[in-house]
Design a protein around this motif. Structure first.
Motif, PDB file in Angstrom:
ATOM      1  N   CYS A   1      48.564  48.569 -20.959  1.00 29.56           N
ATOM      2  CA  CYS A   1      47.526  47.568 -21.163  1.00 29.56           C
ATOM      3  C   CYS A   1      48.122  46.298 -21.737  1.00 29.56           C
ATOM      4  O   CYS A   1      48.991  46.354 -22.605  1.00 29.56           O
TER       5      CYS A   1
ATOM      6  N   LYS B   1      45.915  43.844 -22.869  1.00 32.26           N
ATOM      7  CA  LYS B   1      44.779  43.164 -23.487  1.00 32.26           C
ATOM      8  C   LYS B   1      44.944  42.975 -24.998  1.00 32.26           C
ATOM      9  O   LYS B   1      44.394  42.059 -25.568  1.00 32.26           O
ATOM     10  N   PHE B   2      45.633  43.870 -25.660  1.00 33.41           N
ATOM     11  CA  PHE B   2      45.895  43.756 -27.106  1.00 33.41           C
ATOM     12  C   PHE B   2      44.637  43.554 -27.937  1.00 33.41           C
ATOM     13  O   PHE B   2      44.543  42.609 -28.724  1.00 33.41           O
ATOM     14  N   CYS B   3      43.655  44.422 -27.765  1.00 36.93           N
ATOM     15  CA  CYS B   3      42.518  44.423 -28.685  1.00 36.93           C
ATOM     16  C   CYS B   3      43.095  44.683 -30.082  1.00 36.93           C
ATOM     17  O   CYS B   3      44.018  45.501 -30.220  1.00 36.93           O
TER      18      CYS B   3
ATOM     19  N   PHE C   1      42.380  46.324 -32.604  1.00 30.49           N
ATOM     20  CA  PHE C   1      42.307  47.641 -33.256  1.00 30.49           C
ATOM     21  C   PHE C   1      43.187  48.686 -32.573  1.00 30.49           C
ATOM     22  O   PHE C   1      43.345  49.786 -33.074  1.00 30.49           O
ATOM     23  N   CYS C   2      43.769  48.382 -31.407  1.00 28.39           N
ATOM     24  CA  CYS C   2      44.213  49.430 -30.489  1.00 28.39           C
ATOM     25  C   CYS C   2      45.734  49.563 -30.376  1.00 28.39           C
ATOM     26  O   CYS C   2      46.457  48.569 -30.267  1.00 28.39           O
TER      27      CYS C   2
ATOM     28  N   VAL D   1      47.233  51.231 -27.848  1.00 22.23           N
ATOM     29  CA  VAL D   1      47.662  51.528 -26.473  1.00 22.23           C
ATOM     30  C   VAL D   1      48.737  50.569 -25.930  1.00 22.23           C
ATOM     31  O   VAL D   1      49.721  51.018 -25.344  1.00 22.23           O
ATOM     32  N   PRO D   2      48.602  49.251 -26.129  1.00 25.93           N
ATOM     33  CA  PRO D   2      49.653  48.377 -25.580  1.00 25.93           C
ATOM     34  C   PRO D   2      51.034  48.679 -26.165  1.00 25.93           C
ATOM     35  O   PRO D   2      52.049  48.392 -25.535  1.00 25.93           O
TER      36      PRO D   2
ATOM     37  N   ASN E   1      43.172  50.795 -18.305  1.00 27.64           N
ATOM     38  CA  ASN E   1      42.373  49.648 -17.880  1.00 27.64           C
ATOM     39  C   ASN E   1      42.256  49.755 -16.376  1.00 27.64           C
ATOM     40  O   ASN E   1      42.735  48.898 -15.650  1.00 27.64           O
TER      41      ASN E   1
ATOM     42  N   HIS F   1      37.494  47.840 -18.376  1.00 29.96           N
ATOM     43  CA  HIS F   1      37.280  46.755 -19.341  1.00 29.96           C
ATOM     44  C   HIS F   1      36.265  45.789 -18.730  1.00 29.96           C
ATOM     45  O   HIS F   1      36.361  45.467 -17.540  1.00 29.96           O
TER      46      HIS F   1
ATOM     47  N   ARG G   1      38.377  40.975 -27.922  1.00 28.22           N
ATOM     48  CA  ARG G   1      37.888  41.610 -26.691  1.00 28.22           C
ATOM     49  C   ARG G   1      37.786  40.618 -25.533  1.00 28.22           C
ATOM     50  O   ARG G   1      37.592  41.009 -24.387  1.00 28.22           O
TER      51      ARG G   1
HETATM   52 FE1  SF4 Z   1      43.708  47.846 -23.905  1.00 30.96          FE
HETATM   53 FE2  SF4 Z   1      41.383  49.181 -24.027  1.00 30.96          FE
HETATM   54 FE3  SF4 Z   1      43.149  49.332 -26.048  1.00 30.96          FE
HETATM   55 FE4  SF4 Z   1      41.797  47.067 -25.598  1.00 30.96          FE
HETATM   56  S1  SF4 Z   1      40.913  49.069 -26.180  1.00 30.96           S
HETATM   57  S2  SF4 Z   1      44.004  47.239 -26.005  1.00 30.96           S
HETATM   58  S3  SF4 Z   1      41.660  47.058 -23.399  1.00 30.96           S
HETATM   59  S4  SF4 Z   1      43.453  50.080 -23.968  1.00 30.96           S
END
Ligand code: SF4
Ligand code: SAM
Length: 461
Positions: A172, A174-176, A178-179, A181-182, A217, A255, A294
């Motif tokens: 991902c 997007k770098f939300c 809180f997240c 995943v990236p 995503n 997303h 977001r």
């Molecule tokens: Fe990516 Fe979803 Fe995490 Fe946002 S919440 S950084 S869109 S994986």
């Protein structure tokens, strides 16, 4: 046994415990497939395992902490085995491995092998290194891991049933705030169309009727087609629907920003694309959405839902929400509850904000107290439950095609999935498993529906 899985006299066993999302379930299956040519077959009994793998999740603190306590249990289990018992290697895979590789090595000396999600195709090589010393592999290599992972083996796929996951996109950008995943899954990558179609054909040949396309995503999918041009998820769904045997297509997780016209139109035009959409929004407050990075407002989310419902009025909407993000006021939280009321979710997941090391949210100084998060979560979950029960109640009296996929809990009962992903329990002969049949919904339980088959001969779509 197939040529992929030679019947070695000294065949070894691998026990895999999977935490977290569907992508981890898919990855665990691929690890099983990668190990098969090296004499490993899966086992559900840790006692007979030569290799124990934990495929871990780092999304919230609780998920990560579980791994360390489980590692303690496995270490004790290994130590208590009889003297002379066969050697058992312990490996940690997945997002905790990626994020905390060195820490795992330091905190859990019993672990022989730590490797991240981009290294699964190298598992056999890493295992042979682990025979002589501890191994850690958490690089993000340039090579395409999917090109090196073996396709799903037929005999394994059959035992996985009539529904299967198929990862089409990973990572991902997007770098939300809180997240993790990236950081744990790396940059967004889409698999080429030909690779996805080949895997889907293999699944269809093995008896799979419903595929769920996976990606962190997934609706940002842009894999290259035969002409070298990017193909959108909507266009990919059209191609998959052409495959004989694939009767149902789903995808997760999306997303809001990537919900494009082509995908929305596919929901209108493709009967194979199921009317269920998991579209997380996280918060109904614009200031929190901004702090979460977001990249959309609450009004834009409502507008997307309106466009989707115009294309497919019966669409079941699902979502994810986080309560107690840093700085969330009572008014921000009220906006979230109000959003849930207005949308009318068929289902939704909600979580207390969990501080993740290395993410911008963790640096914010206006963190919310745990008891406030807990109170808000309770209020939100009560509203979501009201909505999903109202959605289920609206299904009673309707007739819908149900994919009957397993025996029910009681004798003389089968169980299946509605187009809207609800479990449906039906009094019927288990011989009907594998069919898609028209079912009249006659009642609802807490999280499921009750139905009766209208005619056992018809093959509805
Ligand atoms: Fe990516 Fe979803 Fe995490 Fe946002 S919440 S950084 S869109 S994986
Ligand atoms: N890509 C999806 C999206 O854009 O929303 C979400 C993928 S994430 C793996 C799954 C869900 O976990 C998120 O939608 C979010 O609600 C939740 N989540 C992620 N990080 C979290 C955190 N730090 N605390 C609580 N929940 C979190």
């Amino acid at each position: 046994m197939s040529e992929n899985q030679p019947n070695l006299p000294n065949a070894k066993k691998v026990f895999i415990k999977t935490y977290g999302c569907q992508m981890n379930v898919y990855d665990s299956d691929r690890m099983t497939d990668a190990l098969a040519p090296h004499g490993y077959s899966p086992t559900q009994d840790m006692g007979e395992a030569d290799l124990v793998l934990l495929n871990t999740c780092h999304i919230r603190e609780k998920a990560a902490e579980k791994v360390y306590s489980e590692l303690g249990r496995i270490r004790d289990f290994r130590n208590e085995r009889e003297p002379g018992a066969k050697k058992m290697l312990i490996g940690v895979a997945g997002c905790v491995a990626q994020a905390e590789g060195e820490e795992i090595m330091a905190r859990a000396p019993a672990v022989d092998l730590v490797f991240g999600p981009q290294s699964y195709h190298r598992l056999p090589e890493l295992l042979s290194k682990a025979q002589t010393g501890r191994v850690i592999d958490t690089e993000f290599p340039e090579e395409d891991k999917f090109a090196h992972l073996p396709a799903a083996r037929k005999e394994v796929t059959i035992s996985r049933g009539l529904t299967a996951f198929l990862t089409v996109q990973e990572g991902c950008d997007k770098f939300c705030s809180f997240c993790v995943v990236p950081y744990t899954r790396g940059a967004e990558v889409s698999r080429p169309v030909a690779q996805v179609l080949a895997e889907a054909r293999g699944l269809a040949d093995a008896g799979v009727r419903e595929i769920t396309l996976l990606g962190q995503n997934v609706n940002a999918y842009h894999g290259l087609g035969a002409d070298g041009q990017p193909v959108s998820l909507g266009a990919l769904c059209h191609m998959l629907a052409e495959i004989d045997g694939i009767e149902r297509i789903r995808y997760t997780t999306s997303h809001p920003r990537d919900m494009d016209d082509e995908l929305i139109a596919a929901h209108r035009d493709l009967p194979e694309l199921m009317p269920y959409l998991h579209l997380p929004v996280q918060s109904g407050s614009d200031s929190i959405l901004k702090a979460m990075n977001r990249k959309h407002t609450a009004a834009q989310y409502f507008e997307i839902i309106d466009r989707i419902r115009a294309a497919r009025p019966d669409m079941a909407i699902s979502g994810d929400f986080i309560v107690g993000f840093p700085g969330e006021t009572d008014a921000d939280f009220a906006a979230t509850v109000e959003m849930v009321r207005k949308i009318g979710y068929a289902s939704a997941f909600s979580f207390k904000y969990s501080t993740r090391p290395g993410t911008p949210g963790a640096q914010m100084d206006n963190q919310i107290e745990e008891h406030v998060k807990a109170e808000r979560l309770e209020v939100l979950q009560a509203e979501i439950t009201r909505q999903s029960q109202a959605f289920n109640a609206g299904c009673v009296g309707l007739t819908m095609p149900v994919l009957i996929d397993k025996p029910g809990r009681n004798p003389g009962q089968v169980s299946g999935r509605s187009p809207y992903l609800q479990p449906v329990h039906i009094p019927a002969d288990p011989g009907l498993i594998g069919q898609i049949l028209p079912v009249e919904i006659v009642g609802q339980a807490k999280n499921s529906l009750e139905g009766r088959i209208i005619t056992a001969n018809a093959k509805a779509v």
